[in-house]
Scaffold this motif. Structure first.
Motif, PDB file in Angstrom:
ATOM      1  N   GLU A  73       0.841  -1.212   0.000  1.00  0.00           N
ATOM      2  CA  GLU A  73       0.000   0.000   0.000  1.00  0.00           C
ATOM      3  C   GLU A  73       0.872   1.256   0.000  1.00  0.00           C
ATOM      4  OE1 GLU A  73      -2.816   0.159   3.240  1.00  0.00           O
ATOM      5  OE2 GLU A  73      -3.026   2.326   3.069  1.00  0.00           O
ATOM      6  N   ARG A  76       2.702   1.705  -3.409  1.00  0.00           N
ATOM      7  CA  ARG A  76       1.776   2.080  -4.478  1.00  0.00           C
ATOM      8  C   ARG A  76       1.269   3.521  -4.293  1.00  0.00           C
ATOM      9  NH1 ARG A  76      -1.322  -2.139  -4.107  1.00  0.00           N
ATOM     10  NH2 ARG A  76      -2.398  -1.217  -2.356  1.00  0.00           N
ATOM     11  N   ASP A  77       0.827   3.833  -3.067  1.00  0.00           N
ATOM     12  CA  ASP A  77       0.194   5.138  -2.832  1.00  0.00           C
ATOM     13  C   ASP A  77       1.190   6.296  -2.905  1.00  0.00           C
ATOM     14  OD1 ASP A  77      -2.096   3.715  -2.511  1.00  0.00           O
ATOM     15  OD2 ASP A  77      -2.397   4.188  -0.396  1.00  0.00           O
ATOM     16  N   ALA A  80       2.161   6.969  -6.383  1.00  0.00           N
ATOM     17  CA  ALA A  80       1.073   7.640  -7.120  1.00  0.00           C
ATOM     18  C   ALA A  80       0.998   9.123  -6.772  1.00  0.00           C
ATOM     19  CB  ALA A  80      -0.260   6.956  -6.814  1.00  0.00           C
ATOM     20  N   VAL A  81       1.133   9.434  -5.491  1.00  0.00           N
ATOM     21  CA  VAL A  81       1.078  10.846  -5.069  1.00  0.00           C
ATOM     22  C   VAL A  81       2.277  11.607  -5.631  1.00  0.00           C
ATOM     23  CG1 VAL A  81       1.140  12.417  -3.089  1.00  0.00           C
ATOM     24  CG2 VAL A  81      -0.266  10.362  -2.990  1.00  0.00           C
ATOM     25  N   GLN A  84       1.768  12.444  -9.163  1.00  0.00           N
ATOM     26  CA  GLN A  84       0.882  13.620  -9.275  1.00  0.00           C
ATOM     27  C   GLN A  84       1.663  14.906  -8.988  1.00  0.00           C
ATOM     28  OE1 GLN A  84      -2.636  13.884  -9.790  1.00  0.00           O
ATOM     29  NE2 GLN A  84      -2.528  11.784 -10.506  1.00  0.00           N
ATOM     30  N   LEU A 166      -4.791  11.340   2.721  1.00  0.00           N
ATOM     31  CA  LEU A 166      -4.339   9.985   2.397  1.00  0.00           C
ATOM     32  C   LEU A 166      -3.374   9.472   3.463  1.00  0.00           C
ATOM     33  CD1 LEU A 166      -3.575  10.398  -1.432  1.00  0.00           C
ATOM     34  CD2 LEU A 166      -5.738   9.837  -0.347  1.00  0.00           C
ATOM     35  N   SER A 169      -4.820   8.385   6.710  1.00  0.00           N
ATOM     36  CA  SER A 169      -5.329   7.016   6.607  1.00  0.00           C
ATOM     37  C   SER A 169      -4.170   6.022   6.735  1.00  0.00           C
ATOM     38  CB  SER A 169      -6.052   6.842   5.262  1.00  0.00           C
ATOM     39  OG  SER A 169      -6.400   5.508   5.060  1.00  0.00           O
ATOM     40  N   HIS A 170      -3.043   6.342   6.134  1.00  0.00           N
ATOM     41  CA  HIS A 170      -1.852   5.484   6.260  1.00  0.00           C
ATOM     42  C   HIS A 170      -1.427   5.377   7.733  1.00  0.00           C
ATOM     43  CE1 HIS A 170      -0.258   6.106   1.851  1.00  0.00           C
ATOM     44  NE2 HIS A 170      -1.365   5.389   1.918  1.00  0.00           N
ATOM     45  N   HIS A 173      -3.642   3.054   9.502  1.00  0.00           N
ATOM     46  CA  HIS A 173      -3.321   1.676   9.133  1.00  0.00           C
ATOM     47  C   HIS A 173      -2.030   1.232   9.825  1.00  0.00           C
ATOM     48  CE1 HIS A 173      -2.928  -1.451   5.628  1.00  0.00           C
ATOM     49  NE2 HIS A 173      -2.957  -2.014   6.807  1.00  0.00           N
TER      50      HIS A 173
ATOM     51  N   THR B  47     -10.446  10.580  -1.804  1.00  0.00           N
ATOM     52  CA  THR B  47      -9.594  10.820  -0.624  1.00  0.00           C
ATOM     53  C   THR B  47      -9.798   9.772   0.469  1.00  0.00           C
ATOM     54  OG1 THR B  47     -11.195  12.444   0.210  1.00  0.00           O
ATOM     55  CG2 THR B  47      -9.292  13.284  -0.958  1.00  0.00           C
ATOM     56  N   MET B  48      -9.564   8.560   0.092  1.00  0.00           N
ATOM     57  CA  MET B  48      -9.553   7.440   1.029  1.00  0.00           C
ATOM     58  C   MET B  48     -10.887   7.172   1.719  1.00  0.00           C
ATOM     59  SD  MET B  48      -6.699   5.845   1.217  1.00  0.00           S
ATOM     60  CE  MET B  48      -4.957   5.829   1.412  1.00  0.00           C
ATOM     61  N   ILE B  70      -6.926  10.050  -6.536  1.00  0.00           N
ATOM     62  CA  ILE B  70      -5.694   9.882  -7.302  1.00  0.00           C
ATOM     63  C   ILE B  70      -5.071   8.512  -7.046  1.00  0.00           C
ATOM     64  CG2 ILE B  70      -5.189  12.345  -7.401  1.00  0.00           C
ATOM     65  CD1 ILE B  70      -3.214  11.992  -5.120  1.00  0.00           C
ATOM     66  N   LEU B  71      -5.712   7.719  -6.189  1.00  0.00           N
ATOM     67  CA  LEU B  71      -5.191   6.389  -5.883  1.00  0.00           C
ATOM     68  C   LEU B  71      -6.135   5.310  -6.378  1.00  0.00           C
ATOM     69  CD1 LEU B  71      -4.023   6.909  -2.183  1.00  0.00           C
ATOM     70  CD2 LEU B  71      -2.702   7.205  -4.277  1.00  0.00           C
ATOM     71  N   PHE B 107      -6.992  -2.539  -0.945  1.00  0.00           N
ATOM     72  CA  PHE B 107      -5.705  -1.855  -0.807  1.00  0.00           C
ATOM     73  C   PHE B 107      -5.633  -0.994   0.452  1.00  0.00           C
ATOM     74  CE2 PHE B 107      -6.063  -1.817  -5.671  1.00  0.00           C
ATOM     75  CZ  PHE B 107      -5.536  -3.100  -5.753  1.00  0.00           C
ATOM     76  N   HIS B 108      -6.799  -0.539   0.906  1.00  0.00           N
ATOM     77  CA  HIS B 108      -6.842   0.369   2.054  1.00  0.00           C
ATOM     78  C   HIS B 108      -7.889  -0.127   3.049  1.00  0.00           C
ATOM     79  CE1 HIS B 108      -5.669   2.740  -1.575  1.00  0.00           C
ATOM     80  NE2 HIS B 108      -4.648   3.001  -0.783  1.00  0.00           N
ATOM     81  N   THR B 110      -8.697   0.597   5.863  1.00  0.00           N
ATOM     82  CA  THR B 110      -9.438   1.560   6.697  1.00  0.00           C
ATOM     83  C   THR B 110     -10.685   2.076   5.969  1.00  0.00           C
ATOM     84  OG1 THR B 110      -8.003   3.333   5.886  1.00  0.00           O
ATOM     85  CG2 THR B 110      -7.410   2.345   7.996  1.00  0.00           C
TER      86      THR B 110
END
Lengths: 182, 118
Positions: A73, A76-77, A80-81, A84, A166, A169-170, A173, B47-48, B70-71, B107-108, B110
């Motif tokens: 995760e 990948r994330d 991706a960011v 961008q 984002l 959220s990470h 997790h 946004t998640m 964007i994910l 993938f997420h 949460t």
């Protein structure tokens, strides 16, 4: 949770930004001492790359299913960011500018990689998860407290705000992961 | 002449009453109510998080998942009834089946939501 040396180093690196921000402008100065958007973009990109590198190491070293899923995760994330961010910089004609904060971040992360490389099994998994919690906490604080307020371009500010959501959220997790490994 | 006009007025009045008294044709509407056309319900992912889950979803309706983030995400049913991949900017449709289902992103973890289909 006791803060790791890595977290402390990262916090200190971001602290250099905050301290620059906190400096009162000299009376004769025409512009206050501050970081510009090119530097902010570089710092955000560097932070993302640090976590991608850490995730790649975890994907090679760990055998824990939950740790591997988390690392995938992150890789990948953050990639991706960062993609961008680079696209936005190109659109805005901004070249990310290296700066002391980015350099301090990269130095602290490299040292941590060496430290983590010496660990294995449960010890590695726990250390990686703990670092991820601390890293995201510190980066999120830097984003909300310094980088987002300092960004002048609205599109950059918006991307940083999205990134913050984002990464929050990470962080959540990572906290669940660290808790599950205790 | 006056008499002709009175007769005409009477005829108009009678005709109006007749129209008003004619019962509306209800048969097609009744058929439609029994089998409503499938509705399309859009759920935005950004946004998640999953946007608000639609209410009043019936079995046979279409659920459209739209990823504005964007994910990459997924809309995955915990009970395995569906598993949709949602690349950034992409959308995917599925037919709703009755039941209450917990949805999560592979993938997420949460990201969770509860979809109710009647």
């Amino acid at each position: 949770m006791k803060k790791s040396l890595f977290a402390l180093a990262i916090a200190l690196a971001f602290g250099t930004v905050a301290s620059v921000q906190a400096q009162p402008a000299p009376a004769a100065a025409t512009a206050p001492a501050t970081i510009d958007d090119a530097q902010i973009a570089h710092i955000a990109y560097t932070a993302g790359q640090i976590d991608v590198t850490a995730a790649k190491q975890a994907l090679k070293k760990s055998h824990n299913k939950a740790v591997l899923a988390f690392a995938e995760e992150m890789a990948r994330d953050h990639a991706a960011v960062n993609e961008q961010a680079l696209a936005l910089c190109k659109k805005l004609g901004v070249t990310p500018a290296d700066n002391p904060t980015s350099q301090a971040l990269a130095k602290a992360a490299a040292a941590e990689q060496v430290k983590l490389a010496a660990l294995s099994g449960d010890a590695y998994d726990k250390a990686y998860a703990a670092n991820e919690v601390a890293f995201h906490q510190t980066v999120n604080q830097a984003l909300s407290g310094t980088l987002i307020p300092s960004a002048r371009n609205e599109e950059l500010k918006s991307l940083l705000e999205t990134g913050l959501k984002l990464f929050e959220s990470h962080q959540m997790h990572a906290e669940h992961l660290a808790q599950s490994l205790k | 002449m006056r008499c002709t006009m009175m007769v005409f007025a009477s005829l108009l009045a009678m005709s109006g009453w007749a129209v008003a008294a004619t019962p509306p044709t209800k048969a097609p509407a009744a058929v439609k109510a029994a089998t409503p056309a499938p509705q399309v319900h859009v759920i935005v992912v950004d946004t998640m998080q999953y946007g608000p889950m639609p209410t009043g979803v019936r079995a046979g309706d279409i659920i459209e998942w739209v990823n504005r983030g964007i994910l990459e995400h997924t809309a995955t049913a915990r009970d395995g009834r569906f598993d949709l991949d949602l690349k950034p900017g992409a959308s995917a449709r599925m037919k709703a089946t009755a039941g209450t289902v917990e949805v999560y992103c592979k993938f997420h973890p949460t990201m969770v939501a509860t979809l109710v289909v009647k």
